[in-house]
Write an enzyme that holds these catalytic residues in place. Sequence first.
Site, short mmCIF file in Angstrom:
data_model
loop_
_atom_site.label_atom_id
_atom_site.label_comp_id
_atom_site.label_asym_id
_atom_site.label_seq_id
_atom_site.Cartn_x
_atom_site.Cartn_y
_atom_site.Cartn_z
CG HIS A 145 54.62 -137.10 -26.47
ND1 HIS A 145 54.56 -135.83 -27.03
CD2 HIS A 145 55.10 -137.92 -27.46
CE1 HIS A 145 54.98 -135.88 -28.28
NE2 HIS A 145 55.31 -137.13 -28.57
CG ASP A 162 48.48 -127.39 -15.18
OD1 ASP A 162 49.01 -126.40 -15.73
OD2 ASP A 162 48.30 -128.48 -15.76
CG HIS A 191 51.04 -128.90 -17.88
ND1 HIS A 191 49.68 -129.07 -18.08
CD2 HIS A 191 51.64 -129.19 -19.06
CE1 HIS A 191 49.48 -129.44 -19.34
NE2 HIS A 191 50.64 -129.52 -19.95
CB SER A 245 49.35 -131.80 -22.14
OG SER A 245 49.24 -130.43 -22.47
#
Length: 485
Positions: free
Chosen positions: A198, A419, A447, A272
């Site tokens: 994540h 984003d 995002h 990310s």
Amino acid sequence: MGAAARSALASAGRAANEAVSLVVFLLLDALEVLLCAAYRAADYVAEGAWRPCYCSRSPSSPASAGKIVVSERGGSSKVVSMLSATRLHLEDISDTLHARPSVLATVASSASPASSGSGDSSRRRRPAGVAVHSAIVQMLRGKMGGKDGEHRPYPSPRWSDCHCANCNPADTDRLFVHVEAPPQGTAAEEQDDVLFIHGFISSSGFWTETVLPHVSPAARSRRRLFAVDLLGFGRSPKPADSLYTLREHVEMIERSVIERHGVKAFHIVAHSLGSILALALAVKYPAAVKSLTLVAPPYFPVPRGEVGTQYVLRTVAPRRVWPPIAFGASVACWYEHLSRTVSIVLCKHHRLWELAFRVFTLYRVRTYLMDGFFCHTHIASWHTLHNIICGSAGKIDKCLEVVRDQLTCVVTVYHGRDDELLPVHCSYAVKAKVPRAQVRVIDGKDHVTIVVGRQKELARELEEIWDRKRLTKGWVFEEHGMLQA
């Protein structure tokens, strides 16, 4: 409205944004000073010791700032021995932890005739010595257990952190790992694994509540699916004396997934900030990584002559009030004590906020995004943000070069066109560095919604990536089809 009028209106909007931002961030600079004094007193009352912070500025004499300068030729053997004992390296620690000039200092530096030829001080290249801030030195001493008799280790959790069982797991040596394995009896040679990582202030729930439920039974029958909570986030340990460097994050993933579960070959899917860890793992295990899928990677090529860490800090957190996501990133990056206040309000009391949200929505809305956003400590988020996002500015280039030159795995990059946190050119920059990378830009996604809201499609596309046997070079995917790069 004509083109000239629209251009004038846009220029006026930018000017207004800059003017309002200047005033707002000047006020936040003043508030930061007050909060620094307040937290020093609160830490002393609650923990019986003064705790250092990073908000001291950089005067001409490093010693007066509580720093130890380690020369490249010799340096302080005491600091070096502490770094060695804690398995950390100076290059793991970003200077943006302490070198964050105030708005007033930045304006004054820009207006100074002496600096007009070389830009403000944060843009200049570093001298040969490396400044080690006193806050880092004291954290290293605490990490060693206070063996010098002068510095006690940090209490964990601290008074400003949540004390619930989810935030403070009993097993502090490994990360929390969600595992979904195929039925027993599947031959080991027929299996491969998938590691989901994540992003910043998130958790494994970002994947387990979205993509994993939509992975097909056929794909599950041949693969183990791993989703981790990174160090300092979700249900993983949150040590108060950690600097949350790239090395520490990667080593915890190795210990908790690769070594513990005997992973031999695996695919990586990362969002990310997790993309930086994915690249580091790919470089460390070049023969084991079968595919690399990066979703909204935070890659900012550093212009020549810039200090990489400072450039990324200014790019990610431009100290602007608009758009709102830029304002939030600026508060998180530039203000140690203000971001700690936000952490106390939201994270320390996350159970109360989650309960209020459930009651407000009549228990009809899942709260997995809130779980990830609230379940971390300020020390974890602050150091991860600076040491991973800002501190890895030069390291990502080297990792991408290794992926380009030494790895043969499929590289796929996803990005939402809307984003506002990490613009789409970050993904195109990855492709410029790794020409075989396949970039897919999705219209109308940002995002978060690049995953949340299109999890079924993403799960199907990931299965195609995992099953791909040959590399397809030189293609860029758009929402309306496939275009040759």
